[in-house]
Design a protein around this motif. Structure first.
Motif, PDB file in Angstrom:
ATOM      1  N   HIS A  20       0.790  -1.414  -0.120  1.00  0.00           N
ATOM      2  CA  HIS A  20       0.128   0.065  -0.152  1.00  0.00           C
ATOM      3  C   HIS A  20       0.850   1.204  -0.042  1.00  0.00           C
ATOM      4  CE1 HIS A  20       1.099  -0.012   4.349  1.00  0.00           C
ATOM      5  NE2 HIS A  20       0.546   1.339   4.581  1.00  0.00           N
ATOM      6  N   GLU A  79      -0.748   8.141  -5.561  1.00  0.00           N
ATOM      7  CA  GLU A  79      -0.762   8.163  -7.045  1.00  0.00           C
ATOM      8  C   GLU A  79       0.635   7.595  -7.487  1.00  0.00           C
ATOM      9  OE1 GLU A  79      -3.426  11.484  -8.616  1.00  0.00           O
ATOM     10  OE2 GLU A  79      -1.909  12.529  -7.330  1.00  0.00           O
ATOM     11  N   TYR A  87      -0.125   3.767  -7.297  1.00  0.00           N
ATOM     12  CA  TYR A  87      -0.946   3.366  -8.130  1.00  0.00           C
ATOM     13  C   TYR A  87      -0.360   3.309  -9.706  1.00  0.00           C
ATOM     14  CZ  TYR A  87      -5.033   3.430 -11.354  1.00  0.00           C
ATOM     15  OH  TYR A  87      -5.533   3.055 -12.618  1.00  0.00           O
ATOM     16  N   ASP A  88       0.575   4.251 -10.136  1.00  0.00           N
ATOM     17  CA  ASP A  88       1.094   4.195 -11.313  1.00  0.00           C
ATOM     18  C   ASP A  88       2.115   2.944 -11.337  1.00  0.00           C
ATOM     19  OD1 ASP A  88       0.022   6.299 -12.379  1.00  0.00           O
ATOM     20  OD2 ASP A  88       1.585   7.901 -11.851  1.00  0.00           O
ATOM     21  N   LYS A 103      -0.365  -0.465 -11.326  1.00  0.00           N
ATOM     22  CA  LYS A 103      -1.514  -0.732 -12.162  1.00  0.00           C
ATOM     23  C   LYS A 103      -1.262  -1.718 -13.171  1.00  0.00           C
ATOM     24  CE  LYS A 103      -0.250   3.321 -15.148  1.00  0.00           C
ATOM     25  NZ  LYS A 103      -0.692   4.652 -15.524  1.00  0.00           N
ATOM     26  N   SER A 110      -3.310  -2.140  -7.013  1.00  0.00           N
ATOM     27  CA  SER A 110      -3.063  -0.530  -7.244  1.00  0.00           C
ATOM     28  C   SER A 110      -4.246   0.384  -6.629  1.00  0.00           C
ATOM     29  CB  SER A 110      -3.229  -0.435  -8.736  1.00  0.00           C
ATOM     30  OG  SER A 110      -4.469  -0.819  -9.333  1.00  0.00           O
ATOM     31  N   ILE A 111      -5.493  -0.201  -6.364  1.00  0.00           N
ATOM     32  CA  ILE A 111      -6.453   0.525  -5.873  1.00  0.00           C
ATOM     33  C   ILE A 111      -6.413   0.836  -4.158  1.00  0.00           C
ATOM     34  CG2 ILE A 111      -8.902   0.440  -5.221  1.00  0.00           C
ATOM     35  CD1 ILE A 111      -8.388   0.853  -8.262  1.00  0.00           C
ATOM     36  N   LYS A 116      -3.667   3.486  -4.140  1.00  0.00           N
ATOM     37  CA  LYS A 116      -4.112   4.777  -4.388  1.00  0.00           C
ATOM     38  C   LYS A 116      -5.141   5.580  -3.419  1.00  0.00           C
ATOM     39  CE  LYS A 116      -5.950   7.566  -8.549  1.00  0.00           C
ATOM     40  NZ  LYS A 116      -6.170   7.628  -9.618  1.00  0.00           N
ATOM     41  N   TYR A 117      -6.056   4.766  -3.010  1.00  0.00           N
ATOM     42  CA  TYR A 117      -6.863   5.507  -2.268  1.00  0.00           C
ATOM     43  C   TYR A 117      -7.102   4.990  -0.640  1.00  0.00           C
ATOM     44  CZ  TYR A 117      -9.135   5.953  -6.851  1.00  0.00           C
ATOM     45  OH  TYR A 117      -9.273   6.437  -8.089  1.00  0.00           O
TER      46      TYR A 117
END
Length: 323
Positions: free
Chosen positions: A187, A218, A221-222, A225, A234-235, A238-239
């Protein structure tokens, strides 16, 4: 693996030898069957079934051209009848044909079963090997993040463990629990793209430094992904800093707009942040940790997940869950 491969090689050689025997003996079996078909016309239907079921069908799965041998044998048998027009011989050939047909089909299916079992075991070993490789790769990436941040050693592993336990109590399947553990491990992988001076600064961050650290979701995530086998990985990266009230980052999502996996990691991440030593403070008392999670339920944290974490804290009488 080498032992299995050696066993596979030996079995393959044995199967090839059996194929040679089958090809030779099958001609004889079809010869006997064809003789009886011509001598005793009443049994034509029965022996056609025997010829197909016991001879042609088993070899079809092994991609043998046995049908060609069978029809060739029938042709030769028809010619042979001109020299052996004896009904008694036909009866004898009938009995022999049934015996040989049963023996050959049984041996063929047994050989096919051995080969299939070996192939299945080889596939299982390869699957296990790739699974271990994937796990080790994820652990290596997690360790890379830990090596960058000297103040949060073990953070990713603890967040992964808390996330998995939360998800377990929420009723997730075993397969999904393993995925959630991996998501928890990675994460914070976006911190690899943040300046070391900011990551390891002693004391609280300035506004500019906090803006820098806020980029890591972010970036993570990059990085992740491209992993399509676990789309949520990736989710989660990112969140996991989004808040239920919409004041989180990077996208300011609120409520159910935040993916459930990110809601889980958010609670686990906050719990570990409060129960581990940081550059600007020591471990918080358990009562304070519980109070913070309860106070921020419905604003920062999803209420249902916060409630489960509070139950976990209450069960942790000796305050050892974070160690």
């Amino acid at each position: 693996n080498k032992l299995v491969q050696k066993d596979y090689t030996n079995q393959k050689a044995r199967i090839n030898l059996l194929r040679f025997y089958k090809a030779t003996l099958l001609i004889g079996v079809c010869f006997f069957i064809a003789t009886d078909i011509i001598v005793r016309h009443k049994t034509i239907g029965a022996y056609i079934v025997i010829l197909f079921v016991f001879q042609v069908l088993p070899f079809y799965r092994a991609r043998e051209n046995m049908a060609i041998f069978s029809f060739f044998a029938v042709f030769i048998s028809t010619l042979y009848l001109f020299f052996v027009p004896n009904a008694k011989i036909g009866t004898l050939f009938s009995i022999l044909s049934i015996i040989f047909a049963f023996a050959f089909s049984t041996e063929c299916l047994r050989s096919y079963s051995i080969k299939k079992n070996i192939n299945n075991r080889m596939n299982e070993l390869m699957t296990e090997r790739f699974s271990r490789l994937a796990t080790q790769t994820i652990m290596a990436l997690s360790n890379a993040v830990e090596a960058k941040d000297q103040y949060t050693q073990g953070h990713s592993q603890r967040v992964a463990t808390y996330s998995k336990e939360l998800a377990k109590r929420m009723g997730y399947s075993e397969e999904k629990l393993n995925e959630i553990y991996y998501i928890g491990l990675l994460h914070d992988i976006g911190k690899l793209g943040v300046d070391d001076a900011v990551i390891n600064k002693k004391g609280r961050l300035s506004d500019e430094e906090f803006a820098e650290i806020k980029k890591h979701p972010e970036i993570g995530y990059d990085i992740l992904k491209i992993i399509t086998e676990i789309p949520d990985i990736s989710i989660g990266a990112k969140y996991h800093h989004e808040k239920i009230n919409g004041f989180g980052y990077p996208d300011g999502l609120n409520g159910d707009e935040i993916p459930k996996i990110a809601q889980i990691i958010a609670v686990a991440d906050a719990y570990d942040a409060m129960t581990s030593n940081r550059s600007y403070r020591e471990v918080m008392p358990q009562e304070k940790v519980r109070s913070e999670i309860e106070k921020n339920s419905g604003t920062q944290f999803a209420p249902d997940i916060a409630e489960i974490m509070i139950k976990m804290i209450d069960e942790d009488i000796d305050y050892t869950m974070h160690m």
